[in-house]
Design a protein around this motif. Sequence first.
Motif, PDB file in Angstrom:
ATOM      1  N   GLU A  33      -1.253  -6.007 -12.443  1.00 31.29           N
ATOM      2  CA  GLU A  33      -0.428  -7.263 -12.633  1.00 31.29           C
ATOM      3  C   GLU A  33       0.507  -7.580 -12.613  1.00 31.29           C
ATOM      4  OE1 GLU A  33      -5.265  -8.817 -12.488  1.00 31.29           O
ATOM      5  OE2 GLU A  33      -4.228  -8.276 -14.200  1.00 31.29           O
ATOM      6  N   MET A  34       1.296  -7.180 -13.887  1.00 34.34           N
ATOM      7  CA  MET A  34       2.354  -7.215 -13.681  1.00 34.34           C
ATOM      8  C   MET A  34       3.763  -6.527 -13.513  1.00 34.34           C
ATOM      9  SD  MET A  34       3.998  -6.131 -17.671  1.00 34.34           S
ATOM     10  CE  MET A  34       3.371  -7.127 -18.765  1.00 34.34           C
ATOM     11  N   ASN A  35       3.514  -5.619 -12.460  1.00 31.98           N
ATOM     12  CA  ASN A  35       4.366  -5.145 -11.602  1.00 31.98           C
ATOM     13  C   ASN A  35       3.710  -5.886 -10.610  1.00 31.98           C
ATOM     14  OD1 ASN A  35       5.879  -2.292 -11.463  1.00 31.98           O
ATOM     15  ND2 ASN A  35       4.299  -3.006  -9.052  1.00 31.98           N
ATOM     16  N   ASN A  36       2.841  -6.850 -10.242  1.00 30.59           N
ATOM     17  CA  ASN A  36       2.914  -7.604  -8.879  1.00 30.59           C
ATOM     18  C   ASN A  36       3.530  -8.997  -9.431  1.00 30.59           C
ATOM     19  OD1 ASN A  36       1.344  -5.522  -7.350  1.00 30.59           O
ATOM     20  ND2 ASN A  36      -0.748  -6.742  -7.372  1.00 30.59           N
ATOM     21  N   ARG A  37       3.182  -9.285 -10.441  1.00 30.26           N
ATOM     22  CA  ARG A  37       3.978 -10.572 -10.802  1.00 30.26           C
ATOM     23  C   ARG A  37       5.631 -10.639 -10.783  1.00 30.26           C
ATOM     24  NH1 ARG A  37      -0.290 -10.687 -14.203  1.00 30.26           N
ATOM     25  NH2 ARG A  37       1.038 -10.162 -16.153  1.00 30.26           N
ATOM     26  N   ASP A  38       6.331  -8.905 -11.650  1.00 29.47           N
ATOM     27  CA  ASP A  38       8.023  -8.653 -11.594  1.00 29.47           C
ATOM     28  C   ASP A  38       8.439  -9.001 -10.088  1.00 29.47           C
ATOM     29  OD1 ASP A  38       7.376  -9.069 -13.878  1.00 29.47           O
ATOM     30  OD2 ASP A  38       7.541  -7.624 -14.561  1.00 29.47           O
ATOM     31  N   TYR A  39       7.341  -7.871 -10.049  1.00 30.16           N
ATOM     32  CA  TYR A  39       8.357  -7.901  -7.831  1.00 30.16           C
ATOM     33  C   TYR A  39       8.015  -8.694  -6.900  1.00 30.16           C
ATOM     34  CZ  TYR A  39       8.813  -5.496  -3.335  1.00 30.16           C
ATOM     35  OH  TYR A  39       9.439  -4.896  -1.756  1.00 30.16           O
TER      36      TYR A  39
END
Length: 223
Positions: free
Chosen positions: A131-137
């Motif tokens: 989920e963090m990776n999704n937000r950052d991307y």
Amino acid sequence: MGLGSADAYISMVSGLVGAVIGGWCTLNGATKAHGLALKKEEAADRERMITTLMLLRTEIVGSWELFHEECGDELLGQTEGTPFLSILPIGANPFPIFDSGPAALNLVPRELAKNIVHFYMRAKGLIAAIEMNNRDYDQALQHARLRLLTQAERAHQAGDEVSDETHDEVFNYSVAFMAGQLGMGDTADSIRSLTQELAPIVQRITEEVDKLFTPDLEHNRVS
């Protein structure tokens, strides 16, 4: 003083013997009934345990296979420090069976229960990292789009056009730049590490559950 007739004594003794026998029969019947009730309760507990474990096994294996199909294999194929530039949709409640708090989990053999809890703890950490990776991307994409818009405005003011090659170059560079700024490489490494940790846990759970219920499955097949 008379001690009473022999018939009276016989009658009294017979009554006492009858009472003792009746009491013993009642106690014996109650003991058997209690034993049968315990056996029924044990059978019901085992049935709940079997149902719970089979549902958990399905949830664990299904989510693990889906993860690998959508991104796991690609992630593991990347080198260390490489950002994972993709968005993996995560549902609001990815583990409904475990999160329902099945009471039968306390009936599961200790080591198997530990492996199940270990899996879900790490899997939820994996989901948090994704989920963090999704937000950052998503933020990196927004940054790249803004850079493209700025580039297009400048080209328009100068009477030029942005070529497809320049468009792709600016976009990819902007995404990579923001991914680096946001530490997406570290996030991807965390996801890869958790994936590698979870693999043997999933294998142990599936093997232990299958081994535990093989006799039941064979019995049902014969019946």
